[in-house]
Design a protein around this motif. Structure first.
Motif, PDB file in Angstrom:
ATOM      1  N   ILE A  53     -11.580  18.415  -1.707  1.00 40.09           N
ATOM      2  CA  ILE A  53     -12.662  17.434  -1.521  1.00 40.09           C
ATOM      3  C   ILE A  53     -12.302  16.494  -0.377  1.00 40.09           C
ATOM      4  CG2 ILE A  53     -13.826  15.451  -2.592  1.00 40.09           C
ATOM      5  CD1 ILE A  53     -13.527  16.955  -5.299  1.00 40.09           C
ATOM      6  N   THR A  54     -11.081  15.988  -0.387  1.00 43.15           N
ATOM      7  CA  THR A  54     -10.628  15.057   0.665  1.00 43.15           C
ATOM      8  C   THR A  54     -10.735  15.714   2.043  1.00 43.15           C
ATOM      9  OG1 THR A  54      -9.099  14.049  -0.885  1.00 43.15           O
ATOM     10  CG2 THR A  54      -8.645  13.657   1.433  1.00 43.15           C
ATOM     11  N   ALA A  55     -10.297  16.974   2.125  1.00 42.05           N
ATOM     12  CA  ALA A  55     -10.296  17.672   3.424  1.00 42.05           C
ATOM     13  C   ALA A  55     -11.713  17.884   3.942  1.00 42.05           C
ATOM     14  CB  ALA A  55      -9.582  19.021   3.275  1.00 42.05           C
ATOM     15  N   ILE A  56     -12.619  18.278   3.045  1.00 39.45           N
ATOM     16  CA  ILE A  56     -14.004  18.517   3.486  1.00 39.45           C
ATOM     17  C   ILE A  56     -14.626  17.197   3.968  1.00 39.45           C
ATOM     18  CG2 ILE A  56     -16.334  19.133   2.694  1.00 39.45           C
ATOM     19  CD1 ILE A  56     -15.032  21.233   0.880  1.00 39.45           C
ATOM     20  N   ARG A  57     -14.428  16.151   3.216  1.00 38.93           N
ATOM     21  CA  ARG A  57     -15.011  14.849   3.618  1.00 38.93           C
ATOM     22  C   ARG A  57     -14.428  14.396   4.954  1.00 38.93           C
ATOM     23  NH1 ARG A  57     -15.342  12.186  -2.319  1.00 38.93           N
ATOM     24  NH2 ARG A  57     -17.310  13.156  -2.896  1.00 38.93           N
ATOM     25  N   PHE A  58     -13.120  14.563   5.119  1.00 43.96           N
ATOM     26  CA  PHE A  58     -12.465  14.146   6.366  1.00 43.96           C
ATOM     27  C   PHE A  58     -13.035  14.930   7.546  1.00 43.96           C
ATOM     28  CE2 PHE A  58      -9.191  14.467   9.623  1.00 43.96           C
ATOM     29  CZ  PHE A  58      -8.801  13.141   9.767  1.00 43.96           C
ATOM     30  N   ALA A  59     -13.165  16.230   7.365  1.00 46.52           N
ATOM     31  CA  ALA A  59     -13.689  17.069   8.454  1.00 46.52           C
ATOM     32  C   ALA A  59     -15.099  16.637   8.830  1.00 46.52           C
ATOM     33  CB  ALA A  59     -13.683  18.537   8.023  1.00 46.52           C
ATOM     34  N   ARG A  60     -15.922  16.380   7.832  1.00 50.51           N
ATOM     35  CA  ARG A  60     -17.316  16.054   8.117  1.00 50.51           C
ATOM     36  C   ARG A  60     -17.431  14.668   8.756  1.00 50.51           C
ATOM     37  NH1 ARG A  60     -21.834  18.238   4.791  1.00 50.51           N
ATOM     38  NH2 ARG A  60     -22.574  18.277   6.924  1.00 50.51           N
ATOM     39  N   GLU A  61     -16.624  13.717   8.272  1.00 50.11           N
ATOM     40  CA  GLU A  61     -16.677  12.367   8.859  1.00 50.11           C
ATOM     41  C   GLU A  61     -16.216  12.376  10.308  1.00 50.11           C
ATOM     42  OE1 GLU A  61     -14.253  10.164   6.137  1.00 50.11           O
ATOM     43  OE2 GLU A  61     -15.816  10.295   4.574  1.00 50.11           O
ATOM     44  N   ASN A  62     -15.329  13.317  10.644  1.00 45.43           N
ATOM     45  CA  ASN A  62     -14.767  13.338  11.997  1.00 45.43           C
ATOM     46  C   ASN A  62     -15.346  14.460  12.861  1.00 45.43           C
ATOM     47  OD1 ASN A  62     -12.530  11.177  12.077  1.00 45.43           O
ATOM     48  ND2 ASN A  62     -12.246  12.193  10.106  1.00 45.43           N
ATOM     49  N   GLY A  63     -16.391  15.077  12.390  1.00 40.37           N
ATOM     50  CA  GLY A  63     -17.091  16.105  13.180  1.00 40.37           C
ATOM     51  C   GLY A  63     -16.242  17.323  13.484  1.00 40.37           C
ATOM     52  N   LEU A  64     -15.363  17.698  12.554  1.00 44.30           N
ATOM     53  CA  LEU A  64     -14.489  18.862  12.784  1.00 44.30           C
ATOM     54  C   LEU A  64     -15.062  20.109  12.132  1.00 44.30           C
ATOM     55  CD1 LEU A  64     -11.055  17.196  11.936  1.00 44.30           C
ATOM     56  CD2 LEU A  64     -11.884  17.817  14.212  1.00 44.30           C
ATOM     57  N   ALA A  65     -14.986  21.219  12.837  1.00 46.55           N
ATOM     58  CA  ALA A  65     -15.361  22.505  12.237  1.00 46.55           C
ATOM     59  C   ALA A  65     -14.386  22.800  11.097  1.00 46.55           C
ATOM     60  CB  ALA A  65     -15.287  23.614  13.276  1.00 46.55           C
ATOM     61  N   ILE A  66     -14.873  23.541  10.078  1.00 46.31           N
ATOM     62  CA  ILE A  66     -14.036  23.836   8.901  1.00 46.31           C
ATOM     63  C   ILE A  66     -13.790  25.337   8.791  1.00 46.31           C
ATOM     64  CG2 ILE A  66     -13.900  23.747   6.365  1.00 46.31           C
ATOM     65  CD1 ILE A  66     -15.839  21.351   6.476  1.00 46.31           C
ATOM     66  N   ALA A  67     -12.516  25.727   8.740  1.00 46.47           N
ATOM     67  CA  ALA A  67     -12.157  27.118   8.422  1.00 46.47           C
ATOM     68  C   ALA A  67     -11.451  27.106   7.067  1.00 46.47           C
ATOM     69  CB  ALA A  67     -11.229  27.695   9.486  1.00 46.47           C
ATOM     70  N   VAL A  68     -11.684  28.149   6.276  1.00 50.76           N
ATOM     71  CA  VAL A  68     -11.115  28.198   4.918  1.00 50.76           C
ATOM     72  C   VAL A  68     -10.248  29.437   4.774  1.00 50.76           C
ATOM     73  CG1 VAL A  68     -11.628  28.181   2.452  1.00 50.76           C
ATOM     74  CG2 VAL A  68     -13.221  27.098   4.058  1.00 50.76           C
ATOM     75  N   ARG A  69      -8.982  29.216   4.368  1.00 49.16           N
ATOM     76  CA  ARG A  69      -8.067  30.337   4.172  1.00 49.16           C
ATOM     77  C   ARG A  69      -7.796  30.548   2.695  1.00 49.16           C
ATOM     78  NH1 ARG A  69      -3.016  32.029   2.941  1.00 49.16           N
ATOM     79  NH2 ARG A  69      -1.885  33.358   4.397  1.00 49.16           N
ATOM     80  N   GLY A  70      -8.090  31.762   2.229  1.00 48.72           N
ATOM     81  CA  GLY A  70      -7.712  32.147   0.866  1.00 48.72           C
ATOM     82  C   GLY A  70      -6.388  32.880   0.940  1.00 48.72           C
ATOM     83  N   GLY A  71      -6.462  34.222   1.060  1.00 48.30           N
ATOM     84  CA  GLY A  71      -5.245  35.026   1.225  1.00 48.30           C
ATOM     85  C   GLY A  71      -4.917  35.299   2.687  1.00 48.30           C
ATOM     86  N   GLY A  72      -5.805  34.911   3.598  1.00 50.48           N
ATOM     87  CA  GLY A  72      -5.560  35.096   5.037  1.00 50.48           C
ATOM     88  C   GLY A  72      -5.636  36.546   5.492  1.00 50.48           C
ATOM     89  N   HIS A  73      -6.344  37.386   4.748  1.00 56.33           N
ATOM     90  CA  HIS A  73      -6.304  38.827   4.989  1.00 56.33           C
ATOM     91  C   HIS A  73      -7.463  39.347   5.820  1.00 56.33           C
ATOM     92  CE1 HIS A  73      -4.039  42.264   3.151  1.00 56.33           C
ATOM     93  NE2 HIS A  73      -3.202  41.273   3.009  1.00 56.33           N
ATOM     94  N   ASN A  74      -8.493  38.554   5.985  1.00 52.09           N
ATOM     95  CA  ASN A  74      -9.716  39.129   6.573  1.00 52.09           C
ATOM     96  C   ASN A  74      -9.499  39.512   8.023  1.00 52.09           C
ATOM     97  OD1 ASN A  74     -12.499  39.292   7.725  1.00 52.09           O
ATOM     98  ND2 ASN A  74     -12.949  38.924   5.582  1.00 52.09           N
ATOM     99  N   VAL A  75      -9.937  40.719   8.361  1.00 56.79           N
ATOM    100  CA  VAL A  75      -9.716  41.252   9.697  1.00 56.79           C
ATOM    101  C   VAL A  75     -10.450  40.432  10.753  1.00 56.79           C
ATOM    102  CG1 VAL A  75     -11.605  42.952   9.649  1.00 56.79           C
ATOM    103  CG2 VAL A  75      -9.524  43.470  10.934  1.00 56.79           C
ATOM    104  N   ALA A  76     -11.557  39.771  10.355  1.00 56.16           N
ATOM    105  CA  ALA A  76     -12.334  38.976  11.311  1.00 56.16           C
ATOM    106  C   ALA A  76     -11.582  37.707  11.719  1.00 56.16           C
ATOM    107  CB  ALA A  76     -13.685  38.618  10.696  1.00 56.16           C
ATOM    108  N   GLY A  77     -10.685  37.233  10.879  1.00 56.10           N
ATOM    109  CA  GLY A  77      -9.855  36.079  11.257  1.00 56.10           C
ATOM    110  C   GLY A  77     -10.557  34.744  11.222  1.00 56.10           C
ATOM    111  N   ASN A  78     -11.624  34.629  10.417  1.00 51.78           N
ATOM    112  CA  ASN A  78     -12.340  33.350  10.342  1.00 51.78           C
ATOM    113  C   ASN A  78     -11.611  32.293   9.522  1.00 51.78           C
ATOM    114  OD1 ASN A  78     -14.693  34.022  11.857  1.00 51.78           O
ATOM    115  ND2 ASN A  78     -15.339  35.314  10.151  1.00 51.78           N
ATOM    116  N   ALA A  79     -10.485  32.650   8.921  1.00 52.03           N
ATOM    117  CA  ALA A  79      -9.750  31.687   8.104  1.00 52.03           C
ATOM    118  C   ALA A  79      -9.011  30.652   8.946  1.00 52.03           C
ATOM    119  CB  ALA A  79      -8.768  32.421   7.198  1.00 52.03           C
ATOM    120  N   VAL A  80      -9.027  30.842  10.261  1.00 56.94           N
ATOM    121  CA  VAL A  80      -8.403  29.857  11.153  1.00 56.94           C
ATOM    122  C   VAL A  80      -9.396  29.586  12.278  1.00 56.94           C
ATOM    123  CG1 VAL A  80      -7.194  31.594  12.569  1.00 56.94           C
ATOM    124  CG2 VAL A  80      -6.240  29.299  12.377  1.00 56.94           C
ATOM    125  N   CYS A  81      -9.222  28.441  12.957  1.00 56.08           N
ATOM    126  CA  CYS A  81     -10.163  28.125  14.035  1.00 56.08           C
ATOM    127  C   CYS A  81      -9.414  27.400  15.143  1.00 56.08           C
ATOM    128  CB  CYS A  81     -11.289  27.238  13.509  1.00 56.08           C
ATOM    129  SG  CYS A  81     -10.702  25.730  12.714  1.00 56.08           S
TER     130      CYS A  81
END
Ligand code: FAD
Length: 458
Positions: A53-81
């Motif tokens: 919750i803290t991270a999402i609020r911080f990102a939105r207040e500061n206009g930062l794009a959000i990437a979400v990492r679960g297991g980090g396995h996806n071939v598309a690599g959207n878990a990082v930005c």
């Protein structure tokens, strides 16, 4: 990132806030696919719902794009930005089994290995993938299939509830009874609606021993064997699931040395019922033609789930294409075998996943996952080690991917495609509009855009 004071954020976290230059930074931003090399401005390694919750609020207040990492396995690599905030759930891996109710509550950063470890202690399991380091979160949000899917459906068909932190930082539970439309969307709509902090799954009795392992053939015999495999697959019982892989033979002890390093066809077989019954069911497949090696044997389910880990280990460069097929025509089979002869590296393979069975008992619009009638998924995966091979391997995969798509049914598994742009309809099918409407409701500004994205309808 413009200068932002992260001290209040760091103080508010139980987990860590990791900045470029810090010792943990490179490890935290690295994913399974080494082709992905992105540099977030900040990584929050969340340790609990409050941190998310803290991270999402911080990102939105500061206009930062959000990437979400679960297991980090996806071939598309959207878990990082690049530049934005990466929310890393890799320490949120708790799994709690309720053996009486036959359910497991799984945190959003858990891997398949974590889930199997806890559930198998009670002789239970739920359908997941076939490589144990895969994250439960990304796998489930995209649909999720593996050795048990023909018997018990997709991961999403066994999902009872999801706890999710939404774009405005609210924690909600989605199930058949609460936020049912959101629950519909979370079962195949990928990471579009928020950060899933936990999943509740239904479990089934499995193992501890099942019948599992490969039978291997020379590539020269692959057309005939795949034709036989197609016929076998049509009438196989639901306990049985066989994936075919056109690949380069590793130096496995059960293969004669002269075949090491040559191109082969492997039939990886799973019979998840009684192993003795399985021997009879798999016999027609294992005895067909002239196998050059066979290592099918009773083994613990948890071990079978890890058998492919080494072949798909983290750290190689990857680009995949993927298409669904209702059947494998003779033309497709011949094309696949011809393409296998051109695979650019020993790590590259062309995987044919058998589907069907229980996943087809569910209507295409009952969950967001639409491809209920796919019988096979064909996934050529270019894999290589040296960045100097990027251009050569990428050219190969783009060329053959397009060639194969001509014979396919027009659908694609969202979790197996490296890029969704232009393939949104292939991935989400006729459910796309309903997902877009849902996105409009839960994430109208597309705060969660770094995923296989569904754009808000408005
Ligand atoms: C070697 C290998 C084998 C595979 N085998 C199978 C298989 O057998 N069956 C199968 O179905 N799939 C399989 N997959 C595909 C796999 O399901 C996807 O790669 C999946 O996205 C992995 O999930 P992850 O959490 O590890 O991914 P990540 O890369 O961490 O995440 C992928 C995306 O999911 C979303 N996401 C991740 N965690 C969360 C969360 N907690 N909340 C909200 N969104 C989140 C984000 O949008 C993120 O970009 C395999 C992949 C690989 C690389």
């Amino acid at each position: 990132m413009p200068p932002i004071d992260i001290a209040p954020l760091a103080a508010a976290l139980r987990g860590e806030a990791i900045r470029p230059g810090e010792a943990a930074y490179d490890g935290a931003r690295s994913l399974w696919n080494a082709l992905i090399d992105k540099r977030p401005a900040l990584i929050v390694r969340a340790d609990g719902v409050a941190d998310v919750i803290t991270a999402i609020r911080f990102a939105r207040e500061n206009g930062l794009a959000i990437a979400v990492r679960g297991g980090g396995h996806n071939v598309a690599g959207n878990a990082v930005c690049d530049d934005g905030l990466m929310i890393d759930l890799s320490v949120m891996r708790a799994v709690q089994v309720d053996p009486a109710r036959r359910t497991a509550r799984v945190e959003g950063g858990a891997t398949l290995a974590d889930l199997d470890h806890e559930t198998q202690a009670f002789g239970l399991a739920t359908p997941g993938g076939v490589v144990s380091s895969t994250g439960i979160a990304g796998l489930t949000l995209g649909g999720g299939f593996g050795w048990l899917t023909r018997r018990y459906g997709l991961a999403v068909d066994n999902l009872l509830a999801v706890e999710l932190v939404t774009a405005d930082g609210a924690l909600i539970t989605a199930s058949e009874h609460e936020h049912p439309e959101l629950f519909w969307g979370l079962r195949g709509g990928s990471g579009n609606f928020g950060v899933a902090t936990s999943f509740l799954f239904r479990l089934h009795e499995i193992g501890p021993e099942i019948l599992f392992g490969p039978t291997v053939y020379r590539l020269d015999d692959a057309v005939e064997v795949l034709q036989h495999y197609r016929a076998f697959a049509e009438s196989a019982p639901r306990e049985c699931c066989v994936w075919a892989d056109l690949m380069t033979a590793p130096p496995l002890p059960f293969l004669p040395e002269r075949y090491h390093g040559t191109k082969v066809l492997t039939l990886m077989q799973c019979y998840s019922g009684d192993p003795t019954e399985g021997e009879a069911v798999l016999a027609p497949l294992r005895r067909f033609g002239q196998p050059i090696g066979d290592a099918v044997s009773p083994m613990r389910y948890a071990s079978a789930q890890q058998i492919l880990d080494q072949a798909y280990a983290k750290g190689l460069r990857n680009y995949w294409k993927s298409d669904n097929f209702k059947t494998l025509s003779d033309t497709t089979i011949e094309k696949l075998v011809a393409i296998a002869r051109t695979m650019p590296t020993p790590e590259t393979d062309m995987l044919i996943c058998q589907l069907g069975g229980a996943m087809g008992d569910v209507a295409p619009d009952a969950t967001a996952f639409p491809h209920r009638d796919a019988a096979f998924i064909v996934t050529p995966g270019a894999r290589w080690r040296d960045p100097a091979d990027d251009a050569r391997c990428l050219a190969w995969i783009h060329e053959i991917g397009e060639g194969l798509s001509e014979d396919a049914d027009g659908g694609a598994y969202v979790n197996f495609i490296a890029e969704i742009d232009g393939r949104e309809r292939d991935a989400y099918g006729a459910n796309y509009e309903r997902l877009a409407a849902l996105k409009n409701h839960y994430d109208p500004t597309n705060a969660f855009s770094l995923n296989q994205n569904v754009r808000p309808a408005a």
